[in-house]
Design a protein around this motif. Structure first.
Motif, mmCIF file in Angstrom:
data_model
loop_
_atom_site.group_PDB
_atom_site.id
_atom_site.type_symbol
_atom_site.label_atom_id
_atom_site.label_comp_id
_atom_site.label_asym_id
_atom_site.label_seq_id
_atom_site.Cartn_x
_atom_site.Cartn_y
_atom_site.Cartn_z
ATOM 1 N N GLY A 1 0.873 -1.293 -0.047
ATOM 2 C CA GLY A 1 -0.070 -0.082 -0.130
ATOM 3 C C GLY A 1 0.839 1.341 0.045
ATOM 4 O O GLY A 1 2.040 1.291 -0.389
ATOM 5 N N ALA A 2 0.295 2.410 0.532
ATOM 6 C CA ALA A 2 1.035 3.573 0.566
ATOM 7 C C ALA A 2 1.673 3.763 1.768
ATOM 8 O O ALA A 2 1.204 3.644 2.817
ATOM 9 N N MET A 3 2.791 4.534 1.864
ATOM 10 C CA MET A 3 3.694 4.844 2.953
ATOM 11 C C MET A 3 3.012 5.445 4.003
ATOM 12 O O MET A 3 3.017 5.063 5.004
ATOM 13 N N LEU B 1 10.499 -2.607 3.940
ATOM 14 C CA LEU B 1 11.891 -2.279 3.836
ATOM 15 C C LEU B 1 11.974 -0.949 3.794
ATOM 16 O O LEU B 1 12.546 -0.071 4.797
ATOM 17 N N GLN B 2 11.021 -0.215 3.116
ATOM 18 C CA GLN B 2 10.957 1.288 2.989
ATOM 19 C C GLN B 2 10.693 1.826 4.390
ATOM 20 O O GLN B 2 11.099 3.118 4.581
ATOM 21 N N MET B 3 9.878 1.518 5.225
ATOM 22 C CA MET B 3 9.586 2.190 6.720
ATOM 23 C C MET B 3 10.799 2.231 7.532
ATOM 24 O O MET B 3 10.710 3.109 8.395
ATOM 25 N N LEU B 4 11.788 1.371 7.052
ATOM 26 C CA LEU B 4 13.076 1.308 8.034
ATOM 27 C C LEU B 4 13.859 2.599 7.898
ATOM 28 O O LEU B 4 14.697 2.751 8.554
ATOM 29 N N PHE B 5 13.551 3.373 6.684
ATOM 30 C CA PHE B 5 14.481 4.506 6.376
ATOM 31 C C PHE B 5 13.783 5.748 7.078
ATOM 32 O O PHE B 5 12.827 5.653 7.517
ATOM 33 N N GLU B 6 14.631 6.985 6.797
ATOM 34 C CA GLU B 6 14.247 8.103 7.397
ATOM 35 C C GLU B 6 13.304 8.971 6.765
ATOM 36 O O GLU B 6 12.502 9.428 7.581
ATOM 37 N N HIS B 7 12.860 8.957 5.637
ATOM 38 C CA HIS B 7 11.744 9.721 4.810
ATOM 39 C C HIS B 7 11.539 9.133 3.669
ATOM 40 O O HIS B 7 12.412 8.343 2.923
ATOM 41 N N SER B 8 10.240 9.299 3.323
ATOM 42 C CA SER B 8 9.927 8.706 2.102
ATOM 43 C C SER B 8 9.269 10.139 1.195
ATOM 44 O O SER B 8 8.425 10.956 1.976
ATOM 45 N N LEU C 1 17.329 2.912 9.548
ATOM 46 C CA LEU C 1 18.540 2.814 8.601
ATOM 47 C C LEU C 1 18.317 4.223 8.156
ATOM 48 O O LEU C 1 17.512 4.839 7.948
ATOM 49 N N PRO C 2 19.862 4.805 7.996
ATOM 50 C CA PRO C 2 20.155 6.112 7.229
ATOM 51 C C PRO C 2 19.715 6.005 5.756
ATOM 52 O O PRO C 2 20.031 5.304 5.103
ATOM 53 N N GLY C 3 18.716 6.898 5.021
ATOM 54 C CA GLY C 3 18.714 7.204 3.790
ATOM 55 C C GLY C 3 17.150 7.478 3.780
ATOM 56 O O GLY C 3 16.413 7.708 4.453
ATOM 57 N N ARG C 4 16.854 7.560 2.096
ATOM 58 C CA ARG C 4 15.750 7.841 2.054
ATOM 59 C C ARG C 4 14.813 7.246 1.003
ATOM 60 O O ARG C 4 15.377 6.359 0.217
ATOM 61 N N VAL C 5 13.439 7.235 0.839
ATOM 62 C CA VAL C 5 12.747 6.608 -0.297
ATOM 63 C C VAL C 5 12.277 7.520 -1.288
ATOM 64 O O VAL C 5 11.694 8.628 -0.890
#
Length: 211
Positions: free
Chosen positions: A51-53, A85-92, A103-107
């Protein structure tokens, strides 16, 4: 106490994930749960999502599961799938929302006007079977290089730390499709829908003993 807890926050492909795990670990105790105590007591944790973040983050918060996920990602073998996976990062970019910042990074979203090597237009979302080029990690054991896995997504992760990258795929340029660090492994594709290669990855996760 379950061997494997699949976190239920209302947004995952839970039945398929449970069925695939049962296939590769028929004797394991596997629960689909939104109970923080069950997750804490489980031997290992799967964090799926689709679904959507923004919807996923909201549901996680409203069900009081943020701290449960953060704790599981710190303390036990942890597998994220797709939005998991995507939710583990800092921003989407999807909805301009913060993630869990484990985890450090973005989507980011795939660009517009994507074309393949024959100049054929590529659709977004990226949907279907794609080859995966992987590195050295126990979860790839017994899986042929460039095996195909099943994807459904419009966004992908851009880790800040290159050492997190455990696999890439192409659409049409390379993008990160698996990351790992210590006890965490997470994939953009759906192993539960990826036939033999996906089942092998899940089997490897069930038997994984991260140092």
């Amino acid at each position: 106490m379950a061997d494997i807890a699949i976190i239920d926050y209302g947004m995952g492909n839970l039945r398929s994930v449970h069925q695939a795990l049962h296939t590769v670990a028929p004797n394991a105790s596997i629960v689909v749960t939104s109970d923080p105590q069950e997750v804490r007591q489980a031997g290992r944790v799967v964090f799926p999502g689709q679904g959507a973040m923004p919807d996923c983050i909201r549901e996680l918060e409203e069900r009081g599961l943020r701290e449960t996920v953060l704790n599981a990602a710190r303390t036990k073998p942890f597998l994220g799938i797709c939005i998991g996976l995507q939710m583990l990062f800092e921003h989407s970019e999807e909805g301009d929302v913060p993630g869990l910042a484990i985890l450090p990074g973005r989507v980011v979203r795939f660009g517009e006007n994507l074309v393949d090597s024959q100049n054929n237009k590529l659709k977004v979302p990226h949907m279907g079977w794609n080859q995966v080029l992987y590195g050295n990690h126990p979860l790839w054991d017994g899986i042929d290089q460039n095996s195909r896995f099943y994807f459904v997504h419009s966004y992908y992760v851009c880790p800040m730390d290159e050492q997190l990258v455990q696999a890439t795929s192409c659409y049409p340029r390379p993008f990160v499709c698996a990351v790992g660090r210590e006890n965490i492994f997470a994939v953009q594709f759906h192993p539960e829908k990826s036939q033999h290669a996906g089942l092998k990855l899940l089997e490897n996760f069930v038997n994984w003993a991260p140092v």
